[in-house]
Design an enzyme around this catalytic site. Sequence first.
Site, PDB file in Angstrom:
ATOM      1  N   ARG B  41       0.858  -1.190   0.000  1.00 37.37           N
ATOM      2  CA  ARG B  41       0.000   0.000   0.000  1.00 37.37           C
ATOM      3  C   ARG B  41       0.890   1.234   0.000  1.00 37.37           C
ATOM      4  O   ARG B  41       1.683   1.433   0.917  1.00 37.37           O
ATOM      5  CB  ARG B  41      -0.919  -0.004   1.228  1.00 37.37           C
ATOM      6  N   SER B 110     -12.691  -4.432   0.248  1.00 40.69           N
ATOM      7  CA  SER B 110     -13.036  -3.972   1.598  1.00 40.69           C
ATOM      8  C   SER B 110     -14.538  -3.789   1.728  1.00 40.69           C
ATOM      9  O   SER B 110     -15.171  -3.177   0.865  1.00 40.69           O
ATOM     10  CB  SER B 110     -12.355  -2.637   1.909  1.00 40.69           C
ATOM     11  N   LYS B 139      -5.326   4.322   9.298  1.00 37.77           N
ATOM     12  CA  LYS B 139      -6.148   4.827   8.204  1.00 37.77           C
ATOM     13  C   LYS B 139      -7.120   5.832   8.768  1.00 37.77           C
ATOM     14  O   LYS B 139      -7.804   5.582   9.757  1.00 37.77           O
ATOM     15  CB  LYS B 139      -6.922   3.684   7.521  1.00 37.77           C
TER      16      LYS B 139
END
Lengths: 212, 212
Positions: B41, B110, B139
């Site tokens: 990521r 997700s 996040k």
Amino acid sequence: MRKTIDLSLYLVTDRPLSLGRPIEWIVEEAVKGGTTIVQLREKDCSTREFIELAIKLKQTLAPYNVALIINDRVDVALAANADGVHLGQSDMDCKTARQLLGPDKIIGLSIEHIDETDAANQLDIDYVAVSPVYLTGTKTDTSAALGIDGVKSIVAKSIHPVVGIGGMNKNTIADVIAAGADGVAVVSAIVSAENPNESSAELIDIVKQSKQ
Amino acid sequence: MRKTIDLSLYLVTDRPLSLGRPIEWIVEEAVKGGTTIVQLREKDCSTREFIELAIKLKQTLAPYNVALIINDRVDVALAANADGVHLGQSDMDCKTARQLLGPDKIIGLSIEHIDETDAANQLDIDYVAVSPVYLTGTKTDTSAALGIDGVKSIVAKSIHPVVGIGGMNKNTIADVIAAGADGVAVVSAIVSAENPNESSAELIDIVKQSKQ
């Protein structure tokens, strides 16, 4: 088949500079005024939003037969079935992009140093952008300005059509075309203009006169 | 053929949380310790850097036969020939991603609300991530925490394997596995660990024990 492109007046979008007006509106007004090709550049939105905007712009541009180029993102270009991508020297390399996009898509490449022209001549691409001709507030990650001499050197060496980008407005574009560029890429001169249609008309007139 | 995946201990990389250590080093140590799948990521690097890092990690992971998943970016996954992508609800839609990636790549999705599970069941994807199980500092763009009850509800409804993400560490993962998840996705518990190898070993032990 790759879409035939006319690089004469190349609009590069910029949402923060659009004074809150929708990109679709600016693009359509610009094209009505004479903009010949459009690049969608988005740096701060989600992938889904980028794709949705690209699909919307493709629909906007379809009646005008104007090509839609996506900045940097090969995934967005593929998902939206745009006409091509514009790649910088820190984006995906052009050879890989060509493999992923296939033979029918347009690929443009930014050249930041004159000595990158030889490498560009080896690539299956459709145009190069001299970036930047002049320094500007629009992009902050650019290299030193190449100037009119840079445009001339790259035009002389390049087997591909050339556009100038960076500081392009009604006062600067005539020199760039006179230096041999096929077109000029503008950002704020159209997206921040009170009337993007009129601005485009004024700019394309200068380009056409400078080509004569 | 799609790579067979083991979701038990799913490492999601995060450069800012890596304490200045190279991602390749963290990933290799983690995999030696028992990490079973890795997601790269990256939010703030150029496309070219993202692709180069993905290619490097693919080489790192090859001897261990551990799958490399790319967050969000289908273009990066294609360019690096990674094993698949992980998509959020604001990334490319899974149907388009499947068309671009072909049948052999892994797609994870997700799920931020329980009622997204039905839509996920209609998709040709390989797993879903309950996101987030708990709120975390890693996040900041996530929805409300789904908690252990959320994990249970999604496990009950989902036809796909389920991983929990968000606040996953040695104190929280046993409950998530006990709730029926196939695995847990961790970020800081490995990337910020003094010894990512030992941390992975400790975490995978807890997962295995909780599955018995």
